[in-house]
Design a protein around this motif. Structure first.
Motif: not given
Length: 219
Positions: A66-83, A86-92
């Protein structure tokens, strides 16, 4: 996906890494969505600590799966924010869409790093730092685990000492956050992921290219 010509050009060219710029960019990414990032980090802390108390015999397995996909969620959020998306909690939880590759790369890099530590300690430290971008490459380049690991290692090796100093600064920032009654850790924790993504974005430059036919997320 990766343009092989750009990858070769990047890995064969001098690389400049601005620590100050990466930290500032990471802070900008954090400030763009502080509430979501803090809530998500708090959730991860609960998920991480919970099994240690209630599922002690399975806590390691749960952490690995479970840890790796949760960590990946941060990088995916960062990518969306950088671009500027719109970011929603479910995107985590989008990291679970990449469950197999991120779990795989996390386990392999972990095993190799531990073997390096057992061997002479120094190789383990070197690899632990050099593989920092293995997961981001899996997520944003769509490369399999070994290619992602090698891209990360070869890229970071070019500025290894500077990047090591960057990671030490992040550790110190988190220590300060923990000392602030633990509350500061709710900010320094998610900020750390944003800063690492910012460093990845800075160092990869135009290595990652857009391809609408490919589901892989890019810059």
């Amino acid at each position: 996906m990766i343009d092989p010509r750009k990858a070769e050009r990047l890995l064969n060219s001098p690389v400049h890494f601005d620590i100050d710029q990466a930290l500032k960019r990471g802070w900008e990414l954090f400030k763009a969505q502080p509430l979501i990032l803090i809530m998500y980090f708090l959730l991860i802390m609960v998920v991480s600590v919970g099994p240690a108390f209630y599922l002690e015999d399975f806590s390691t397995i749960i952490s690995l799966l479970i840890g790796p996909p949760l960590t990946a969620g941060f990088y995916l959020l960062a990518n969306k924010i950088s671009r500027g998306e719109q970011v929603e909690f479910k995107d985590c939880f989008d990291g679970f869409k990449f469950w197999l590759p991120v779990v795989g790369v996390n386990i392999i890099t972990g095993i190799i790093t531990v073997l390096g530590v057992i061997a002479l300690i120094i190789p383990g430290i070197y690899l632990g730092v050099a593989y920092t971008f293995a997961m981001p490459f899996v997520l944003f380049a769509g490369t399999e685990f070994w290619t992602s690991m090698e891209l990360s290692r070869k890229l970071i090796t070019k500025i290894w000492w500077r990047f090591f100093a960057f990671l030490i600064l992040i550790v110190l920032i988190n220590m300060v956050g923990i000392l602030c009654l633990g509350v500061g850790f709710l900010v320094s924790g998610p900020f750390s992921y944003m800063a690492i993504y910012a460093a990845f974005e800075e160092l990869t430059g135009d290595l990652l290219v857009e391809d609408d036919a490919d589901p892989t997320i890019t810059h």
